[in-house]
Design an enzyme around this catalytic site. Structure first.
Site, PDB file in Angstrom:
ATOM      1  N   HIS A  97       0.850  -1.192   0.000  1.00 25.44           N
ATOM      2  CA  HIS A  97       0.000   0.000   0.000  1.00 25.44           C
ATOM      3  C   HIS A  97       0.886   1.241   0.000  1.00 25.44           C
ATOM      4  O   HIS A  97       1.961   1.249   0.608  1.00 25.44           O
ATOM      5  CB  HIS A  97      -0.917  -0.002   1.235  1.00 25.44           C
ATOM      6  CG  HIS A  97      -1.957   1.066   1.140  1.00 25.44           C
ATOM      7  ND1 HIS A  97      -1.690   2.365   1.498  1.00 25.44           N
ATOM      8  CD2 HIS A  97      -3.229   1.037   0.676  1.00 25.44           C
ATOM      9  CE1 HIS A  97      -2.777   3.096   1.261  1.00 25.44           C
ATOM     10  NE2 HIS A  97      -3.720   2.308   0.771  1.00 25.44           N
ATOM     11  N   GLU A 169      -3.454   2.372  -7.232  1.00 30.72           N
ATOM     12  CA  GLU A 169      -3.864   3.480  -6.363  1.00 30.72           C
ATOM     13  C   GLU A 169      -2.886   4.636  -6.572  1.00 30.72           C
ATOM     14  O   GLU A 169      -1.816   4.667  -5.938  1.00 30.72           O
ATOM     15  CB  GLU A 169      -3.831   3.049  -4.895  1.00 30.72           C
ATOM     16  CG  GLU A 169      -4.811   1.945  -4.572  1.00 30.72           C
ATOM     17  CD  GLU A 169      -5.208   1.964  -3.104  1.00 30.72           C
ATOM     18  OE1 GLU A 169      -6.407   2.142  -2.838  1.00 30.72           O
ATOM     19  OE2 GLU A 169      -4.334   1.824  -2.236  1.00 30.72           O
TER      20      GLU A 169
HETATM   21  P1  13P Z   1      -9.271   6.767   0.101  1.00 31.40           P
HETATM   22  O1  13P Z   1     -10.441   6.026  -0.482  1.00 31.40           O
HETATM   23  O2  13P Z   1      -9.519   7.304   1.461  1.00 31.40           O
HETATM   24  O3  13P Z   1      -8.741   7.772  -0.870  1.00 31.40           O
HETATM   25  O4  13P Z   1      -8.096   5.672   0.295  1.00 31.40           O
HETATM   26  C1  13P Z   1      -7.762   4.840  -0.750  1.00 31.40           C
HETATM   27  C2  13P Z   1      -6.870   3.784  -0.252  1.00 31.40           C
HETATM   28  O5  13P Z   1      -5.739   4.042   0.119  1.00 31.40           O
HETATM   29  C3  13P Z   1      -7.395   2.426  -0.162  1.00 31.40           C
HETATM   30  O6  13P Z   1      -6.373   1.507   0.088  1.00 31.40           O
END
Ligand code: 13P
Length: 250
Positions: A97, A169
């Site tokens: 992550h 992400e």
């Molecule tokens: P948000 O949805 O708060 O932007 O976070 C995304 C995330 O890091 C999920 O792993």
């Protein structure tokens, strides 16, 4: 979309065992089993067993850990191993992550070892990749994501690669309210799919690629409709039962 959509909630450092138990019970009551979806919940490690306890009759809601160490046991103060996560009820694990990479300084090499540990212990790894805003503005987004991906996938055999879930992400979209457009998400997912295709050929279509970063009830359906977007990984909006149910059923 060819794959069953995967909708995942990352609770990050929220909801200790008591609140997580209550929240999971409310969630289970509000969200009927989704036959056509895989729904994943990533509570804090300390809340895994509590959430598992209330979801014992909901095998459709899959529990996962937010992080593991790559060793099975040892003198690693504060860490959680894959066998421990499994014993606490996890069936999946987030690896790499962006907060692990950028806040805690974890390297691509560490992520490769964590994915290997997950496979050793039968946890489904969800590998997170994504570029920073500086990397995107410098035109390096594809290179960064491919480097993150390749460092992990080069150590996997084809059967393992087939079992990997990938979450794109973009760092600039996480917790910022600035979501990637469906078109931007789709473009990066195509780059990732192409890299998997070079290894797996047509079977690459079966590897789920999720989008994460400021997913909300209002943008979830549009993102899910985008080509090559097979699911969503949700942070902030997963901490509200109503919002989460809207996203999980979008
Ligand atoms: P948000 O949805 O708060 O932007 O976070 C995304 C995330 O890091 C999920 O792993």
């Amino acid at each position: 979309m060819l794959r069953t959509p995967v909708i995942a909630a990352n609770w990050k450092m929220h909801l200790g065992p008591q609140r997580a138990r209550t929240f999971a019970a409310e969630l289970a009551a509000a969200l009927p089993p989704q036959g056509n979806r895989t729904v994943l919940l990533f509570p804090s490690a300390v809340s895994l067993a509590a959430v598992g306890g209330v979801l014992y009759d909901r095998p459709d809601l899959m529990l996962g850990a937010q992080n593991i160490h790559f060793e099975d046991e040892g003198a690693y103060t504060g860490e959680l191993s894959a066998p421990m996560a499994k014993e606490a009820g996890a069936r999946a694990v987030l690896v790499g992550h962006s907060e692990r990479r950028h806040v805690f300084g974890e390297t691509d090499g560490a992520q490769a070892k964590k994915v290997a540990a997950a496979f050793r212990h039968g946890l489904k790894p969800v590998l997170c990749v994504g570029e920073t805003i500086a990397e995107r503005e410098a035109g390096r987004a594809d290179d960064v994501v491919l480097r993150q991906l390749t460092t992990v996938t080069e150590g996997l055999d084809d059967a393992q690669l087939h079992e990997l879930t990938i979450a794109y992400e973009p760092v600039w979209a996480i917790g910022t309210g600035r979501t990637a457009t469906p078109r931007d998400a789709s473009a990066m997912h195509a780059v990732i799919r192409e890299a998997i295709h070079r290894r797996l050929g047509d079977a690459a279509v079966q590897v789920p690629i999720l989008y994460g970063g400021s997913v909300k009830p209002d943008n979830a359906a549009d993102l899910l409709r985008a080509e090559n977007v097979d699911g969503l990984l949700v942070g902030g909006a997963s901490l509200d039962v109503t919002n989460w149910v809207r996203i999980a059923t979008a």
